[in-house]
Design a protein around this motif. Structure first.
Motif, PDB file in Angstrom:
ATOM      1  N   ALA A  72      -8.914   1.152 -19.607  1.00 43.04           N
ATOM      2  CA  ALA A  72      -9.752   2.309 -19.960  1.00 43.04           C
ATOM      3  C   ALA A  72      -8.977   3.291 -20.823  1.00 43.04           C
ATOM      4  N   GLU A  73      -7.701   3.432 -20.551  1.00 42.66           N
ATOM      5  CA  GLU A  73      -6.859   4.338 -21.320  1.00 42.66           C
ATOM      6  C   GLU A  73      -6.781   3.900 -22.790  1.00 42.66           C
ATOM      7  N   LYS A  74      -6.956   2.612 -23.022  1.00 42.01           N
ATOM      8  CA  LYS A  74      -6.924   2.075 -24.380  1.00 42.01           C
ATOM      9  C   LYS A  74      -8.273   2.187 -25.080  1.00 42.01           C
ATOM     10  N   GLY A  75      -9.249   2.787 -24.393  1.00 43.73           N
ATOM     11  CA  GLY A  75     -10.543   3.028 -25.016  1.00 43.73           C
ATOM     12  C   GLY A  75     -11.615   2.017 -24.677  1.00 43.73           C
ATOM     13  N   TYR A  76     -11.316   1.078 -23.780  1.00 43.47           N
ATOM     14  CA  TYR A  76     -12.314   0.082 -23.397  1.00 43.47           C
ATOM     15  C   TYR A  76     -13.228   0.621 -22.297  1.00 43.47           C
ATOM     16  N   LYS A  77     -14.465   0.115 -22.291  1.00 42.57           N
ATOM     17  CA  LYS A  77     -15.397   0.431 -21.210  1.00 42.57           C
ATOM     18  C   LYS A  77     -15.137  -0.546 -20.061  1.00 42.57           C
ATOM     19  N   VAL A  78     -14.783  -0.001 -18.908  1.00 42.35           N
ATOM     20  CA  VAL A  78     -14.310  -0.836 -17.809  1.00 42.35           C
ATOM     21  C   VAL A  78     -15.094  -0.551 -16.530  1.00 42.35           C
ATOM     22  N   ALA A  79     -15.427  -1.618 -15.810  1.00 45.75           N
ATOM     23  CA  ALA A  79     -16.007  -1.509 -14.468  1.00 45.75           C
ATOM     24  C   ALA A  79     -15.128  -2.298 -13.513  1.00 45.75           C
ATOM     25  N   ILE A  80     -15.028  -1.837 -12.271  1.00 42.15           N
ATOM     26  CA  ILE A  80     -14.262  -2.569 -11.264  1.00 42.15           C
ATOM     27  C   ILE A  80     -15.129  -2.749 -10.022  1.00 42.15           C
ATOM     28  N   PHE A  81     -15.118  -3.974  -9.500  1.00 45.62           N
ATOM     29  CA  PHE A  81     -15.929  -4.317  -8.332  1.00 45.62           C
ATOM     30  C   PHE A  81     -15.003  -4.700  -7.191  1.00 45.62           C
ATOM     31  N   ASP A  82     -15.062  -3.952  -6.109  1.00 51.47           N
ATOM     32  CA  ASP A  82     -14.274  -4.227  -4.905  1.00 51.47           C
ATOM     33  C   ASP A  82     -15.047  -5.236  -4.061  1.00 51.47           C
ATOM     34  N   ALA A  83     -14.635  -6.499  -4.132  1.00 46.46           N
ATOM     35  CA  ALA A  83     -15.331  -7.567  -3.400  1.00 46.46           C
ATOM     36  C   ALA A  83     -14.718  -7.807  -2.026  1.00 46.46           C
ATOM     37  N   ASP A  84     -13.837  -6.936  -1.586  1.00 51.03           N
ATOM     38  CA  ASP A  84     -13.236  -7.042  -0.258  1.00 51.03           C
ATOM     39  C   ASP A  84     -14.127  -6.293   0.728  1.00 51.03           C
ATOM     40  N   ILE A  85     -14.979  -7.020   1.396  1.00 53.60           N
ATOM     41  CA  ILE A  85     -15.980  -6.406   2.286  1.00 53.60           C
ATOM     42  C   ILE A  85     -15.317  -5.697   3.475  1.00 53.60           C
ATOM     43  N   HIS A  86     -14.350  -6.351   4.111  1.00 53.85           N
ATOM     44  CA  HIS A  86     -13.764  -5.784   5.333  1.00 53.85           C
ATOM     45  C   HIS A  86     -12.655  -4.777   5.049  1.00 53.85           C
ATOM     46  N   GLY A  87     -11.951  -4.964   3.943  1.00 54.92           N
ATOM     47  CA  GLY A  87     -10.811  -4.094   3.666  1.00 54.92           C
ATOM     48  C   GLY A  87     -10.935  -3.367   2.347  1.00 54.92           C
ATOM     49  N   SER A  88     -12.121  -2.877   2.056  1.00 61.24           N
ATOM     50  CA  SER A  88     -12.370  -2.181   0.792  1.00 61.24           C
ATOM     51  C   SER A  88     -11.424  -0.984   0.634  1.00 61.24           C
ATOM     52  N   SER A  89     -10.593  -1.030  -0.411  1.00 58.92           N
ATOM     53  CA  SER A  89      -9.614   0.054  -0.580  1.00 58.92           C
ATOM     54  C   SER A  89      -9.487   0.543  -2.015  1.00 58.92           C
ATOM     55  N   ILE A  90     -10.254  -0.023  -2.937  1.00 58.14           N
ATOM     56  CA  ILE A  90     -10.249   0.468  -4.315  1.00 58.14           C
ATOM     57  C   ILE A  90     -10.564   1.971  -4.374  1.00 58.14           C
ATOM     58  N   PRO A  91     -11.580   2.471  -3.621  1.00 60.82           N
ATOM     59  CA  PRO A  91     -11.860   3.915  -3.671  1.00 60.82           C
ATOM     60  C   PRO A  91     -10.654   4.769  -3.283  1.00 60.82           C
ATOM     61  N   THR A  92      -9.881   4.339  -2.301  1.00 61.70           N
ATOM     62  CA  THR A  92      -8.703   5.100  -1.866  1.00 61.70           C
ATOM     63  C   THR A  92      -7.642   5.124  -2.957  1.00 61.70           C
ATOM     64  N   VAL A  93      -7.371   3.974  -3.563  1.00 68.28           N
ATOM     65  CA  VAL A  93      -6.339   3.883  -4.596  1.00 68.28           C
ATOM     66  C   VAL A  93      -6.706   4.718  -5.820  1.00 68.28           C
ATOM     67  N   LEU A  94      -8.009   4.829  -6.098  1.00 67.01           N
ATOM     68  CA  LEU A  94      -8.465   5.591  -7.262  1.00 67.01           C
ATOM     69  C   LEU A  94      -8.795   7.046  -6.936  1.00 67.01           C
ATOM     70  N   GLY A  95      -8.563   7.458  -5.699  1.00 65.31           N
ATOM     71  CA  GLY A  95      -8.820   8.848  -5.319  1.00 65.31           C
ATOM     72  C   GLY A  95     -10.295   9.169  -5.168  1.00 65.31           C
ATOM     73  N   LEU A  96     -11.101   8.171  -4.740  1.00 63.67           N
ATOM     74  CA  LEU A  96     -12.550   8.351  -4.638  1.00 63.67           C
ATOM     75  C   LEU A  96     -13.054   8.170  -3.205  1.00 63.67           C
ATOM     76  N   GLU A  97     -12.197   8.470  -2.236  1.00 70.02           N
ATOM     77  CA  GLU A  97     -12.525   8.213  -0.837  1.00 70.02           C
ATOM     78  C   GLU A  97     -13.839   8.851  -0.391  1.00 70.02           C
ATOM     79  N   ASN A  98     -14.147  10.023  -0.911  1.00 67.62           N
ATOM     80  CA  ASN A  98     -15.336  10.754  -0.468  1.00 67.62           C
ATOM     81  C   ASN A  98     -16.544  10.542  -1.378  1.00 67.62           C
TER      82      ASN A  98
END
Length: 301
Positions: A72-98
């Motif tokens: 994304a920093e290079k100007g690309y449009k990016v989406a990320i999908f957290d497919a870890d149902i039981h241990g979803s942690s992408i929101p925490t790593v990206l600062g989006l917990e709430n």
């Protein structure tokens, strides 16, 4: 445990996604229709890449999320999908917990993350992020497929899919639903145990004809900030040997960095908070390699 009907109702029911799903009596939509809808939704995404490992604890989620930010920093449009149902942690790593998903006129809306990355994770559909999801395999698979089909992905240059450890339900579901995957990245760490188990993920990719972009060795070494000496704190590097054994490339060696832990404590994405640190530079170089490989069609060379 929630039924399949409950999942369907959740996606088309309340405007804000919560765990308090209502259950209807209508029959579930046939899975082939959901798969077709998912493929149609993702039709406007140029590159679809899954990140996996045969072993937990190698920092796969960190690599997935930081790679998304580096692109994304290079100007690309990016989406990320957290497919870890039981241990979803992408929101925490990206600062989006709430943060929470909501339903718009075109489907479930991704949560806007740092640098404009679109984030989709089942943890952002729960009342609280520590709520356990107690589902068996078939329900997990259907939930992943329905999310892919019901999210308003829009147009993207990259979709990064973060998978849980292993080669079970989630990996199989992604492979079968997204039949046009453009590549896969295998994450490992420097230890003999990781080498043996991660090899299972490599074989999974090869045997299912998924393009293998290469291997990322995370926590590869530690560079002393005072003297500049490097130390292999977790053991001998095995990424290069794995790459040679399976006729692929070692994409990057990501060092250990104390600032990664500090960024998590501050609830900030590491790449955004500490862009000039050693690991951040390695992650940006990884993004460059991924772009180059996909653009030049050299994935399997």
């Amino acid at each position: 445990m929630l039924s399949q009907d409950a999942i369907i109702t959740a996606y088309v029911g309340e405007p804000y996604m919560t765990q308090n799903y209502s259950i209807t009596s209508r029959p579930p939509t046939p899975i082939f229709k959901i798969i077709n809808e998912a493929r149609e939704r993702l039709n406007k995404t140029k590159y679809k890449i899954m990140v996996l490992s045969g072993k937990g604890g190698v920092g796969k989620t960190f690599i997935s999320s930081m790679l998304s930010l580096a692109l994304a920093e290079k100007g690309y449009k990016v989406a990320i999908f957290d497919a870890d149902i039981h241990g979803s942690s992408i929101p925490t790593v990206l600062g989006l917990e709430n943060a929470r998903h909501y339903a718009g006129p075109y489907g479930i809306e991704p949560v806007p993350g740092p640098l404009g990355v679109k984030v989709v994770a089942i943890n952002m559909m729960l009342d609280t992020p520590d709520t356990p999801i107690v589902w068996r395999g078939p329900l997990k698979s259907r939930a992943i497929t329905e999310l892919l089909a019901k999210v308003n992905w829009g147009e993207n240059d990259f979709l990064i899919i973060d998978l849980p450890p292993g080669t079970g339900d989630e990996a199989i579901t992604i492979m079968q639903t997204i039949s046009d995957l453009d590549g896969s990245i295998i994450v490992t760490a420097p230890s003999i145990l990781s080498e043996v188990i991660v090899a299972k993920a490599i074989n999974f990719v090869i045997k299912n004809d998924i393009p293998l972009l290469g291997i990322v060795e995370n926590m590869s070494y530690f560079k002393c900030p005072k003297c500049g000496s490097t130390y292999q704190l977790l053991g001998k590097s095995t990424g290069e040997e794995l790459a040679k054994k399976y006729n692929t490339r070692l994409l990057a060696r990501i060092p250990l960095d104390p600032y990664i832990g500090e960024a998590l404590d501050k609830k900030k994405p590491y790449l955004v908070e500490y862009p000039e640190e050693e690991a951040a530079k390695a992650l940006k170089e990884l993004a460059d390699k991924i772009v180059e490989l996909l653009a030049s069609n050299k994935v399997n060379e």
